[in-house]
Design an enzyme around this catalytic site. Structure first.
Site, PDB file in Angstrom:
ATOM      1  CE  LYS A  12       0.784   1.256   4.583  1.00  0.00           C
ATOM      2  NZ  LYS A  12       1.481   2.456   5.030  1.00  0.00           N
ATOM      3  CG  ASP A 137      -0.904  -0.029   7.926  1.00  0.00           C
ATOM      4  OD1 ASP A 137      -1.700   0.926   8.004  1.00  0.00           O
ATOM      5  OD2 ASP A 137       0.330   0.115   7.807  1.00  0.00           O
TER       6      ASP A 137
HETATM    7  C1  LIG Z   1       2.077   4.361   9.563  1.00  0.00           C
HETATM    8  C2  LIG Z   1       1.008   3.419   9.035  1.00  0.00           C
HETATM    9  O1  LIG Z   1       1.627   2.415   8.215  1.00  0.00           O
HETATM   10  C3  LIG Z   1       0.060   4.221   8.133  1.00  0.00           C
HETATM   11  O2  LIG Z   1      -0.750   3.402   7.308  1.00  0.00           O
HETATM   12  C4  LIG Z   1       0.232   2.754  10.175  1.00  0.00           C
HETATM   13  O3  LIG Z   1      -0.351   3.721  11.027  1.00  0.00           O
HETATM   14  C5  LIG Z   1       1.093   1.794  10.992  1.00  0.00           C
HETATM   15  O4  LIG Z   1       0.424   0.588  10.988  1.00  0.00           O
HETATM   16  P1  LIG Z   1       1.130  -0.790  11.478  1.00  0.00           P
HETATM   17  O5  LIG Z   1       2.496  -0.906  10.886  1.00  0.00           O
HETATM   18  O6  LIG Z   1       0.128  -1.873  11.211  1.00  0.00           O
HETATM   19  O7  LIG Z   1       1.300  -0.488  13.009  1.00  0.00           O
HETATM   20  P2  LIG Z   1       1.141  -1.480  14.259  1.00  0.00           P
HETATM   21  O8  LIG Z   1       2.016  -2.672  14.051  1.00  0.00           O
HETATM   22  O9  LIG Z   1      -0.302  -1.710  14.565  1.00  0.00           O
HETATM   23  O10 LIG Z   1       1.717  -0.543  15.415  1.00  0.00           O
HETATM   24  C6  LIG Z   1       3.088  -0.356  15.635  1.00  0.00           C
HETATM   25  C7  LIG Z   1       3.219   0.765  16.650  1.00  0.00           C
HETATM   26  O11 LIG Z   1       2.910   2.031  15.998  1.00  0.00           O
HETATM   27  C8  LIG Z   1       2.208   2.886  16.878  1.00  0.00           C
HETATM   28  N1  LIG Z   1       0.894   3.223  16.306  1.00  0.00           N
HETATM   29  C9  LIG Z   1       0.380   2.540  15.250  1.00  0.00           C
HETATM   30  C10 LIG Z   1      -0.831   2.921  14.703  1.00  0.00           C
HETATM   31  C11 LIG Z   1      -1.526   4.000  15.282  1.00  0.00           C
HETATM   32  N2  LIG Z   1      -2.713   4.396  14.806  1.00  0.00           N
HETATM   33  N3  LIG Z   1      -1.003   4.656  16.346  1.00  0.00           N
HETATM   34  C12 LIG Z   1       0.206   4.287  16.853  1.00  0.00           C
HETATM   35  O12 LIG Z   1       0.668   4.923  17.809  1.00  0.00           O
HETATM   36  C13 LIG Z   1       2.095   2.150  18.207  1.00  0.00           C
HETATM   37  O13 LIG Z   1       3.213   2.541  18.984  1.00  0.00           O
HETATM   38  C14 LIG Z   1       2.237   0.695  17.819  1.00  0.00           C
HETATM   39  O14 LIG Z   1       2.757  -0.086  18.870  1.00  0.00           O
HETATM   40  N1  LIG Z   2       5.103 -11.037   8.127  1.00  0.00           N
HETATM   41  C1  LIG Z   2       6.168 -10.252   8.352  1.00  0.00           C
HETATM   42  N2  LIG Z   2       6.850  -9.731   7.315  1.00  0.00           N
HETATM   43  C2  LIG Z   2       7.902  -8.912   7.515  1.00  0.00           C
HETATM   44  N3  LIG Z   2       8.332  -8.552   8.721  1.00  0.00           N
HETATM   45  C3  LIG Z   2       7.704  -9.019   9.806  1.00  0.00           C
HETATM   46  C4  LIG Z   2       6.587  -9.883   9.670  1.00  0.00           C
HETATM   47  N4  LIG Z   2       6.132 -10.152  10.904  1.00  0.00           N
HETATM   48  C5  LIG Z   2       6.927  -9.492  11.764  1.00  0.00           C
HETATM   49  N5  LIG Z   2       7.894  -8.835  11.138  1.00  0.00           N
HETATM   50  C6  LIG Z   2       8.916  -7.988  11.778  1.00  0.00           C
HETATM   51  O1  LIG Z   2       8.436  -6.641  11.687  1.00  0.00           O
HETATM   52  C7  LIG Z   2       9.477  -5.764  11.214  1.00  0.00           C
HETATM   53  C8  LIG Z   2       8.890  -4.692  10.305  1.00  0.00           C
HETATM   54  O2  LIG Z   2       7.772  -4.115  10.896  1.00  0.00           O
HETATM   55  P1  LIG Z   2       7.245  -2.653  10.542  1.00  0.00           P
HETATM   56  O3  LIG Z   2       5.816  -2.597  10.963  1.00  0.00           O
HETATM   57  O4  LIG Z   2       8.164  -1.635  11.056  1.00  0.00           O
HETATM   58  O5  LIG Z   2       7.404  -2.579   8.977  1.00  0.00           O
HETATM   59  P2  LIG Z   2       6.616  -3.276   7.800  1.00  0.00           P
HETATM   60  O6  LIG Z   2       5.480  -4.119   8.241  1.00  0.00           O
HETATM   61  O7  LIG Z   2       7.654  -3.939   6.971  1.00  0.00           O
HETATM   62  O8  LIG Z   2       6.012  -2.107   6.977  1.00  0.00           O
HETATM   63  P3  LIG Z   2       5.559  -0.678   7.467  1.00  0.00           P
HETATM   64  O9  LIG Z   2       6.814   0.122   7.478  1.00  0.00           O
HETATM   65  O10 LIG Z   2       4.601  -0.250   6.429  1.00  0.00           O
HETATM   66  O11 LIG Z   2       4.886  -0.789   8.809  1.00  0.00           O
HETATM   67  C9  LIG Z   2      10.426  -6.650  10.464  1.00  0.00           C
HETATM   68  O12 LIG Z   2      11.723  -6.101  10.551  1.00  0.00           O
HETATM   69  C10 LIG Z   2      10.289  -8.005  11.140  1.00  0.00           C
HETATM   70  O13 LIG Z   2      11.210  -8.121  12.197  1.00  0.00           O
END
Ligand SMILES: C[C@](O)(CO)[C@H](O)COP(=O)(O)OP(=O)(O)OC[C@H]1O[C@@H](n2ccc(N)nc2=O)[C@H](O)[C@@H]1O
Ligand SMILES: Nc1ncnc2c1ncn2[C@@H]1O[C@H](COP(=O)(O)OP(=O)(O)OP(=O)(O)O)[C@@H](O)[C@H]1O
Length: 293
Positions: A12, A137
């Site tokens: 996305k 997400d």
């Molecule tokens: C930046 C975006 O990618 C935009 O689409 C999302 O908001 C992040 O979504 P995501 O990667 O699925 O995030 P999550 O794995 O749910 O959350 C990771 C961390 O980001 C912060 N988090 C995330 C989403 C949100 N609305 N508020 C937050 O403060 C929290 O500290 C959480 O522990």
């Molecule tokens: N299914 C998975 N695919 C990739 N990384 C994963 C997965 N599950 C857990 N992880 C861990 O999460 C970390 C990445 O998480 P993070 O949410 O920061 O980024 P992302 O999911 O790759 O994308 P985004 O930056 O959009 O959130 C990786 O470095 C890995 O350690």
């Protein structure tokens, strides 16, 4: 239902990302998010097995039990009252910590496939609830179409028609940015987000030029402070003749550039890799593999 299932999931980009300072009961920020699926796909294969196993290719630094895919499978099985007796193999092409939602895409696609396997619809409220528990997400990837999500960016509020925008995705060298680090950094210098009405109106009208002019992300300054390469990529991309608009997606570190044609996006992406050594990929904002040129 059985046997083998193969699912492709897009990644996305955020066309509008508005972070508010306000937190919900989980400590998540209130977020206005307009996302579009992008045709860069991970593949997930699910097969019957005696017990749950999750394998990533290439391998991740975290153990299988810590992945979003494992969490999604366990939580859904518990919710639907079944045993998660499946092996799941993820072939990943979406880069990590890019703001492209890679780990969420894998979890969302796993939920879609397992819901079908275990007799529930992809948007069954139990499946949506599990998606929101796995990550903000993930709900988007249950039905990856251009859409507005409110709440913590995880509550589907409006779906829009498909819009095939040519995009070049480019990432700086070095570590990406984790979503948590970006939100923590945002809290040090919070801003009030712009309104999302105008871009939603442009999406309702399928007006690509208006959408391009309304891209917005108030998490981008935090991403650029954490990974200065993000700002360097954005500045370089904005100067290229094919670039119409450049913007950081989500929490970075990937920058996307919208171009007039897929050919332009390809030339720009190739130049970013050849001249600067950056990872790049040229594609379209569509969510189905068969629609990619
Ligand atoms: C930046 C975006 O990618 C935009 O689409 C999302 O908001 C992040 O979504 P995501 O990667 O699925 O995030 P999550 O794995 O749910 O959350 C990771 C961390 O980001 C912060 N988090 C995330 C989403 C949100 N609305 N508020 C937050 O403060 C929290 O500290 C959480 O522990
Ligand atoms: N299914 C998975 N695919 C990739 N990384 C994963 C997965 N599950 C857990 N992880 C861990 O999460 C970390 C990445 O998480 P993070 O949410 O920061 O980024 P992302 O999911 O790759 O994308 P985004 O930056 O959009 O959130 C990786 O470095 C890995 O350690």
């Amino acid at each position: 239902m059985p046997g083998r299932q193969t699912v492709q999931t897009p990644c996305k980009i955020n066309l509008h990302l508005g972070i508010h300072s306000q937190l919900d009961e989980r400590g998540y920020h209130r977020v206005d998010s307009v996302m579009a699926p992008v045709a860069l796909f991970d593949t997930i294969v699910i097969e019957d097995a005696p017990v749950l196993s999750v394998t990533h290719e290439p391998a991740l630094c975290v153990p299988p039990q810590k992945t979003t895919v494992w969490k999604a499978a366990c939580l859904l099985a518990e919710e639907l009252g079944v045993e998660p007796a499946v092996s799941i193999t993820v072939t990943a092409r979406i880069p990590e910590k890019a703001g492209l939602g890679g780990s969420s895409a894998d979890a969302g696609a796993t939920l879609r496939a397992l819901a079908e396997r275990w007799g529930a619809g992809p948007l069954d409220p139990r499946v949506v609830a599990v998606a929101r528990r796995v990550g903000a997400d993930v709900a988007f990837f249950l039905d990856p179409v251009p859409s507005l999500h409110l709440g913590a960016g995880d509550v589907l509020t409006e779906r829009f028609g498909e819009l095939a925008l040519p995009v070049a995705l480019v990432m700086p060298e070095g570590e990406g940015v984790s979503a948590k680090a970006a939100y923590d950094e945002f809290d040090l210098e919070p801003t009030v987000p712009a309104d999302y009405d105008a871009i939603c109106e442009a999406l309702r009208a399928s007006d690509a030029a208006a959408v391009r002019g309304l891209l917005y992300n108030n998490l981008a300054p935090a991403a650029k402070r954490l990974q200065p390469g993000c700002a360097e990529v954005e500045a370089w991309m904005a100067e290229q003749p094919e670039a119409l608009t450049a913007m950081v997606t989500g929490s970075g570190s990937c920058v996307f550039v919208i171009c007039q044609s897929l050919g332009d996006a390809r030339s720009l992406a190739e130049r970013a890799t050849q001249k600067r050594g950056w990872w790049s990929f040229a594609t379209l904002t569509v969510g189905e593999p068969q629609k990619v040129c």
